[in-house]
Design a protein around this motif. Structure first.
Motif, PDB file in Angstrom:
ATOM      1  N   SER A  91       2.504  21.480  14.913  1.00 17.23           N
ATOM      2  CA  SER A  91       2.508  20.598  16.081  1.00 17.23           C
ATOM      3  C   SER A  91       2.177  19.153  15.692  1.00 17.23           C
ATOM      4  O   SER A  91       1.017  18.823  15.415  1.00 17.23           O
ATOM      5  CB  SER A  91       1.484  21.087  17.110  1.00 17.23           C
ATOM      6  N   PRO A  92       3.185  18.288  15.666  1.00 14.42           N
ATOM      7  CA  PRO A  92       2.935  16.872  15.377  1.00 14.42           C
ATOM      8  C   PRO A  92       2.002  16.246  16.407  1.00 14.42           C
ATOM      9  O   PRO A  92       1.173  15.398  16.077  1.00 14.42           O
ATOM     10  CB  PRO A  92       4.324  16.228  15.464  1.00 14.42           C
ATOM     11  N   GLU A  93       2.136  16.680  17.663  1.00 17.13           N
ATOM     12  CA  GLU A  93       1.319  16.095  18.735  1.00 17.13           C
ATOM     13  C   GLU A  93      -0.153  16.400  18.511  1.00 17.13           C
ATOM     14  O   GLU A  93      -1.016  15.545  18.725  1.00 17.13           O
ATOM     15  CB  GLU A  93       1.760  16.633  20.098  1.00 17.13           C
ATOM     16  N   PHE A  96     -12.697  13.031   7.503  1.00 17.63           N
ATOM     17  CA  PHE A  96     -11.308  13.462   7.710  1.00 17.63           C
ATOM     18  C   PHE A  96     -10.358  12.422   7.108  1.00 17.63           C
ATOM     19  O   PHE A  96     -10.713  11.252   6.993  1.00 17.63           O
ATOM     20  CB  PHE A  96     -10.999  13.554   9.208  1.00 17.63           C
ATOM     21  N   MET A  97      -9.155  12.884   6.792  1.00 20.20           N
ATOM     22  CA  MET A  97      -8.133  11.904   6.411  1.00 20.20           C
ATOM     23  C   MET A  97      -7.891  10.977   7.600  1.00 20.20           C
ATOM     24  O   MET A  97      -8.089  11.373   8.747  1.00 20.20           O
ATOM     25  CB  MET A  97      -6.833  12.590   5.983  1.00 20.20           C
ATOM     26  N   GLN A  98      -7.491   9.760   7.287  1.00 19.04           N
ATOM     27  CA  GLN A  98      -7.275   8.774   8.332  1.00 19.04           C
ATOM     28  C   GLN A  98      -5.785   8.491   8.503  1.00 19.04           C
ATOM     29  O   GLN A  98      -5.003   8.672   7.555  1.00 19.04           O
ATOM     30  CB  GLN A  98      -8.010   7.482   7.991  1.00 19.04           C
ATOM     31  N   GLY A  99      -5.435   8.058   9.671  1.00 17.99           N
ATOM     32  CA  GLY A  99      -4.044   7.720   9.905  1.00 17.99           C
ATOM     33  C   GLY A  99      -3.816   7.352  11.359  1.00 17.99           C
ATOM     34  O   GLY A  99      -4.757   7.313  12.151  1.00 17.99           O
ATOM     35  N   ARG A 109       3.527  10.514  12.008  1.00 19.25           N
ATOM     36  CA  ARG A 109       2.152  10.265  11.595  1.00 19.25           C
ATOM     37  C   ARG A 109       2.146   9.483  10.287  1.00 19.25           C
ATOM     38  O   ARG A 109       2.822   9.871   9.334  1.00 19.25           O
ATOM     39  CB  ARG A 109       1.379  11.575  11.428  1.00 19.25           C
ATOM     40  N   ILE A 110       1.399   8.383  10.286  1.00 20.15           N
ATOM     41  CA  ILE A 110       1.340   7.504   9.122  1.00 20.15           C
ATOM     42  C   ILE A 110      -0.057   7.673   8.522  1.00 20.15           C
ATOM     43  O   ILE A 110      -1.056   7.296   9.140  1.00 20.15           O
ATOM     44  CB  ILE A 110       1.597   6.037   9.542  1.00 20.15           C
ATOM     45  N   LEU A 111      -0.107   8.288   7.347  1.00 20.47           N
ATOM     46  CA  LEU A 111      -1.389   8.719   6.799  1.00 20.47           C
ATOM     47  C   LEU A 111      -1.768   7.925   5.561  1.00 20.47           C
ATOM     48  O   LEU A 111      -0.891   7.536   4.771  1.00 20.47           O
ATOM     49  CB  LEU A 111      -1.309  10.205   6.423  1.00 20.47           C
ATOM     50  N   GLU A 164       0.831  -1.207   0.000  1.00 19.41           N
ATOM     51  CA  GLU A 164       0.000   0.000   0.000  1.00 19.41           C
ATOM     52  C   GLU A 164       0.864   1.255   0.000  1.00 19.41           C
ATOM     53  O   GLU A 164       2.027   1.218   0.391  1.00 19.41           O
ATOM     54  CB  GLU A 164      -0.889   0.012   1.255  1.00 19.41           C
ATOM     55  N   ARG A 165       0.242   2.352  -0.429  1.00 19.66           N
ATOM     56  CA  ARG A 165       0.925   3.650  -0.364  1.00 19.66           C
ATOM     57  C   ARG A 165       0.622   4.288   0.985  1.00 19.66           C
ATOM     58  O   ARG A 165      -0.455   4.062   1.547  1.00 19.66           O
ATOM     59  CB  ARG A 165       0.431   4.585  -1.466  1.00 19.66           C
ATOM     60  N   ALA A 166       1.531   5.075   1.463  1.00 23.26           N
ATOM     61  CA  ALA A 166       1.299   5.803   2.718  1.00 23.26           C
ATOM     62  C   ALA A 166       2.106   7.086   2.698  1.00 23.26           C
ATOM     63  O   ALA A 166       3.088   7.210   1.949  1.00 23.26           O
ATOM     64  CB  ALA A 166       1.702   4.952   3.921  1.00 23.26           C
ATOM     65  N   ILE A 167       1.654   8.029   3.486  1.00 20.05           N
ATOM     66  CA  ILE A 167       2.413   9.267   3.652  1.00 20.05           C
ATOM     67  C   ILE A 167       2.906   9.302   5.089  1.00 20.05           C
ATOM     68  O   ILE A 167       2.111   9.116   6.023  1.00 20.05           O
ATOM     69  CB  ILE A 167       1.527  10.494   3.365  1.00 20.05           C
ATOM     70  N   LEU A 168       4.192   9.507   5.257  1.00 16.96           N
ATOM     71  CA  LEU A 168       4.751   9.622   6.611  1.00 16.96           C
ATOM     72  C   LEU A 168       5.101  11.089   6.874  1.00 16.96           C
ATOM     73  O   LEU A 168       5.852  11.696   6.102  1.00 16.96           O
ATOM     74  CB  LEU A 168       6.008   8.756   6.755  1.00 16.96           C
TER      75      LEU A 168
END
Lengths: 150, 323
Positions: free
Chosen positions: B103-105, B120-123, B135-137, B77-81
């Motif tokens: 803010s990553p948190e 919303f986008m999921q991750g 964050r793994i999106l 699968e593709r993912a965005i980190l």
């Protein structure tokens, strides 16, 4: 409501110090007044800081600024002739999102007849985006007189 | 001994051939050093980095070195980190400058909050070996809503009558999604036209990118609400209208001279929000909502619920006009 019972909402800014100066000028050594300096403390969001150390340093800085402000404000009032026995300084932890609401809740519960706020003067766009504590107080206050010091 | 990238690719994706095989990273602190052909090992999976993500701004490609487009070796699968990058900067909104923080948190918290909510986008987020919140999106297969609207081949009148009611209905769902965040004390923080996407497969509108935040203000959600208003102005107009666009549309000096400051955006002072002056068939109910975002506004929306309360009747008026 007792209009001689004055609540001065402060935030350690120059604007709020102007409000303190104004109250000192008006009240001076006249008898029967009670003045409370109220600072509602809302810690900055933890999200703004990369780590705990930076966050804690900022909190310490804010608290120390608040203490210094209270000392300076009390001295200012005393210098204008206000008895130190009729001045109280209160720091309150914010509840909810609106500082204005916290101030008004305190005013109601303490039966303050006069509320004094400083105002820095914001543009319409700034008011939309960030809101304004003084404008909200003017809008929502009940059973009291509001002094807005610019 | 840990496997190297070549061994990992051979094991999980034997059909894949790379131009270069890089290193395996478990600590993503130095994200600038991580690029094509490297693997990020986190949460029990291996993410092969394909490229850095980029945003196009004013025609210029702006690389986001902390955002990696990846292939999950185990699943294909593709993912965005999104790697940890703490920065603060002044965001210019019209004539205002606002101190903005990444803010990553905050984004990780919102991902938890909206899990399973496809508005919303999921991750998910995982800590790397150095404790960074990665964050793994999911990759949303779709298109920016504004682009999709802009590309609808219809004149404004046809668009407004035939397409806009459906778009408005879905947009209101997106507004409800933002109200949901606010109800949980969170703000989106970066509501812009390019952060609301239409998913190809479902047609669903989905918000992306939640990592911006700001210092508290008396109206903590004002920025989000203004973002929704600006987006609505775009959707209702099928574009942005400044004097230049009106001249190109053939509006003469007499019309242009009739425009006043009150017709323009409170923040983006060269954009017209009083769209009824350009498109007289826009109902008053909708135009009045738009005018809340104009320089002439005397009353502002303090919550998304207030905004929606005014917007909902507009949909009814538009649906009736369609009959």
């Amino acid at each position: 409501m007792n209009f001689k019972k004055i609540l001065v909402a402060v935030d350690a800014s120059e604007n709020s110090f102007r409000a303190v100066e104004y109250v000192g000028e008006i009240v001076g050594s006249s008898p029967g007044f009670e003045i409370t300096l109220l600072m509602v403390f809302r810690p900055p969001s933890r999200d703004l800081f990369p780590d705990e150390a930076a966050y804690n340093a900022r909190i310490s800085e804010i608290k120390s600024n608040a203490e210094a402000f209270f000392k300076k404000a009390e001295k200012e009032l005393e210098g204008k002739g206000v008895s130190s026995h009729s001045v109280a300084s209160v720091c309150l932890d914010a509840v909810g999102t609106s500082i204005a609401q916290n101030i008004l809740d305190f005013q109601q519960s303490g039966s303050y007849g006069t509320v004094v706020v400083g105002r820095r003067g914001v543009s319409k766009a700034e008011e939309f985006l960030f809101g304004s504590v003084s404008n909200k107080i003017v809008h929502y206050a009940k059973n009291c007189t509001i002094w807005v010091v610019e | 001994m840990a496997e190297n990238v070549k061994e990992l690719v051979k094991r999980y994706r034997p059909d894949l051939s790379l131009a270069q095989y890089g290193r395996v990273f478990t600590d993503t602190t130095s994200f600038m050093e991580i690029g094509y052909g490297d693997v990020i090992s986190i949460g029990g999976l291996h993410y092969l980095v394909l490229r850095d993500e980029a945003e196009r701004c004013y025609g210029i490609e702006d690389p986001k070195y902390w955002v990696k487009r990846c292939l999950v070796l185990e699943t294909g699968e593709r993912a965005i980190l999104k790697l940890v990058f703490h920065e603060s900067f002044d965001l210019e909104l019209g004539n205002l400058k606002i101190r903005c923080y990444r803010s990553p948190e905050k984004e990780a918290r919102i991902l938890d909050l909206v899990r399973g909510d496809l508005r919303f986008m999921q991750g998910k987020s995982r800590h790397d070996s150095a404790g960074n919140v990665v964050r793994i999106l999911e990759v949303i297969s779709g298109k920016r809503l504004d682009q999709a609207v802009y590309e609808i081949e219809a004149d404004h009148k046809t668009y407004f009558r035939e397409h806009f009611p459906g778009i408005l209905e879905k947009f209101m769902g997106s507004c409800e999604a933002i109200a949901f965040l606010h109800g949980h004390g969170e703000l989106h923080g970066d509501i812009r036209r390019d952060h609301l996407w239409i998913e190809h497969r479902t047609g669903r509108y989905r918000w992306i990118d939640f990592d911006y935040t700001y210092d508290f203000a008396e109206s903590p959600f004002g920025l989000d609400i203004f973002g929704l208003g600006s987006l609505l102005v775009f959707l209702a107009g099928k574009g942005i209208y400044r004097i230049q666009e009106l001249e190109e549309m053939g509006f003469g000096d007499r019309f242009l001279d009739s425009l006043t400051n009150e017709d323009f955006s409170l923040l983006y002072v060269n954009r017209i929000v009083n769209l009824k002056k350009i498109f007289p068939y826009i109902p008053d109910s909708l135009n009045n909502v738009l005018l809340h975002f104009s320089q002439g506004a005397e009353v502002f929306y303090e919550s998304v619920d207030e905004f929606l309360a005014d917007l909902r009747p507009c949909l009814g008026h538009l649906m009736e006009a369609q009959k």
